[in-house]
Design an enzyme around this catalytic site. Sequence first.
Site, PDB file in Angstrom:
ATOM      1  CB  SER A   1      53.882  -1.366   3.638  1.00 14.88           C
ATOM      2  OG  SER A   1      52.965  -0.809   4.577  1.00 14.88           O
TER       3      SER A   1
ATOM      4  CG  HIS B   1      56.121   2.181   2.122  1.00  9.89           C
ATOM      5  ND1 HIS B   1      56.364   3.156   1.172  1.00  9.89           N
ATOM      6  CD2 HIS B   1      54.773   2.171   2.299  1.00  9.89           C
ATOM      7  CE1 HIS B   1      55.216   3.700   0.786  1.00  9.89           C
ATOM      8  NE2 HIS B   1      54.230   3.127   1.464  1.00  9.89           N
TER       9      HIS B   1
ATOM     10  CG  ASP C   1      51.678   2.730   4.102  1.00  8.69           C
ATOM     11  OD1 ASP C   1      51.822   3.512   3.140  1.00  8.69           O
ATOM     12  OD2 ASP C   1      51.851   1.507   4.012  1.00  8.69           O
TER      13      ASP C   1
ATOM     14  CG  MET D   1      47.135   5.647   6.463  1.00  3.43           C
ATOM     15  SD  MET D   1      46.110   4.220   6.058  1.00  3.43           S
ATOM     16  CE  MET D   1      47.235   3.293   5.005  1.00  3.43           C
TER      17      MET D   1
ATOM     18  CG  HIS E   1      52.572   6.629   1.231  1.00  2.00           C
ATOM     19  ND1 HIS E   1      51.890   5.529   0.763  1.00  2.00           N
ATOM     20  CD2 HIS E   1      51.948   7.706   0.664  1.00  2.00           C
ATOM     21  CE1 HIS E   1      50.916   5.906  -0.039  1.00  2.00           C
ATOM     22  NE2 HIS E   1      50.915   7.224  -0.105  1.00  2.00           N
TER      23      HIS E   1
ATOM     24  CG  MET F   1      48.270   7.955   2.265  1.00  2.00           C
ATOM     25  SD  MET F   1      48.144   6.151   2.370  1.00  2.00           S
ATOM     26  CE  MET F   1      49.601   5.817   3.357  1.00  2.00           C
TER      27      MET F   1
ATOM     28  CG  MET G   1      48.660   5.606  -4.325  1.00  2.00           C
ATOM     29  SD  MET G   1      49.615   4.819  -3.015  1.00  2.00           S
ATOM     30  CE  MET G   1      48.524   3.523  -2.437  1.00  2.00           C
TER      31      MET G   1
ATOM     32  N   GLY H   1      44.521   3.652   1.886  1.00  2.00           N
ATOM     33  CA  GLY H   1      43.768   3.576   3.131  1.00  2.00           C
ATOM     34  C   GLY H   1      43.996   2.267   3.882  1.00  2.00           C
ATOM     35  CG  PHE H   2      41.945  -0.024   4.566  1.00  2.00           C
ATOM     36  CD1 PHE H   2      41.827  -0.173   5.944  1.00  2.00           C
ATOM     37  CD2 PHE H   2      41.130   0.901   3.910  1.00  2.00           C
ATOM     38  CE1 PHE H   2      40.904   0.588   6.655  1.00  2.00           C
ATOM     39  CE2 PHE H   2      40.200   1.668   4.615  1.00  2.00           C
ATOM     40  CZ  PHE H   2      40.092   1.511   5.999  1.00  2.00           C
ATOM     41  N   GLY H   3      46.008  -1.845   3.827  1.00  4.54           N
ATOM     42  CA  GLY H   3      46.839  -2.881   3.226  1.00  4.54           C
ATOM     43  C   GLY H   3      45.950  -4.021   2.744  1.00  4.54           C
ATOM     44  N   GLY H   4      46.553  -4.945   2.021  1.00 11.64           N
ATOM     45  CA  GLY H   4      45.853  -6.172   1.655  1.00 11.64           C
ATOM     46  C   GLY H   4      44.799  -6.034   0.574  1.00 11.64           C
TER      47      GLY H   4
ATOM     48  CG  ASP I   1      52.077   1.843  -1.665  1.00  6.62           C
ATOM     49  OD1 ASP I   1      51.851   0.697  -1.250  1.00  6.62           O
ATOM     50  OD2 ASP I   1      52.023   2.867  -0.956  1.00  6.62           O
ATOM     51  N   GLY I   2      50.746  -0.983  -3.494  1.00  9.30           N
ATOM     52  CA  GLY I   2      49.392  -1.515  -3.313  1.00  9.30           C
ATOM     53  C   GLY I   2      49.176  -2.814  -4.067  1.00  9.30           C
ATOM     54  N   GLY I   3      48.907  -3.881  -3.322  1.00  7.05           N
ATOM     55  CA  GLY I   3      48.575  -5.154  -3.957  1.00  7.05           C
ATOM     56  C   GLY I   3      49.736  -5.827  -4.653  1.00  7.05           C
TER      57      GLY I   3
ATOM     58  N   GLY J   1      53.533  -4.846   1.546  1.00  6.60           N
ATOM     59  CA  GLY J   1      53.188  -5.085   2.945  1.00  6.60           C
ATOM     60  C   GLY J   1      52.862  -6.548   3.162  1.00  6.60           C
TER      61      GLY J   1
END
Length: 220
Positions: free
Chosen positions: A10, A35, A37, A39, A68, A70, A139, A144-147, A177-179, A199
């Site tokens: 990402s 990827h 993102d 938003m 992606h 959002m 998800m 909404g946010f990376g990390g 996707d995510g974490g 990401g």
Amino acid sequence: MEEKIKIAPSILAADFSQLGIETQAITKAGADYVHVDVMDGHFVPNITIGPEVIKDLRKCTELPFDVHLMIAPVDPFLESFVKSGADIITFHPEAGPNTQKTINIIKKLGIKVGLSLNPSTSIEVLDPLIDCLDLILVMTVVPGFGGQTFLDNQLIKIEKIRKLIDKSGKNIELEVDGGINFDTAPKAISAGADVLVAGTATFNGGPQNYASNISKLRNG
Ligand code: DX5
Ligand code: ZN
């Protein structure tokens, strides 16, 4: 035979002042997709990038752009994302107003379509739609946010969707996707993921680490 796990960095976690160079670097480092993102500060509480940026990044890589969305609404922006060079567009059913119609528009524009399920979205949403999809995105954070931290309680959803896809006999990719990091990637893979968005874990440590980060995410 098991297919190779795909890694989709990402670019949200890239250095935005060097976005073209960062995109070239992950391409060289063995990424499978880019990827992106998108938003809008309305569907999710953050604002990132739009089609103009994707259009310019298109010059920096031949990898598929995995976009992606959002955002809400989705439909009025689809054509410009496709024109800018998106290869896959994934959106959230909550964006409304009519998920099937949005899928149809994306297909008619000639690219692949994905549907993204938030942690709170039930897999029943897939029942009438699965046959039309090229990709399902689970998800493992609230978007909404990376990390953010990977939500282990989504693993069961990944397993269930893996079964649905296998039962359908269709060529549908299962993306998570995510974490995603070196600890959580193996969990997502054993639950049945084909594609991992990463990401923070890809861009960690700067360009000299991208190739080893990607290969460690892919192979454990
Ligand atoms: C979250 C985005 C993710 C996110 C991934 O809303 O959809 O793609 O950027 O970032 P990491 O890998 O840092 O969790
Ligand atoms: Zn994403």
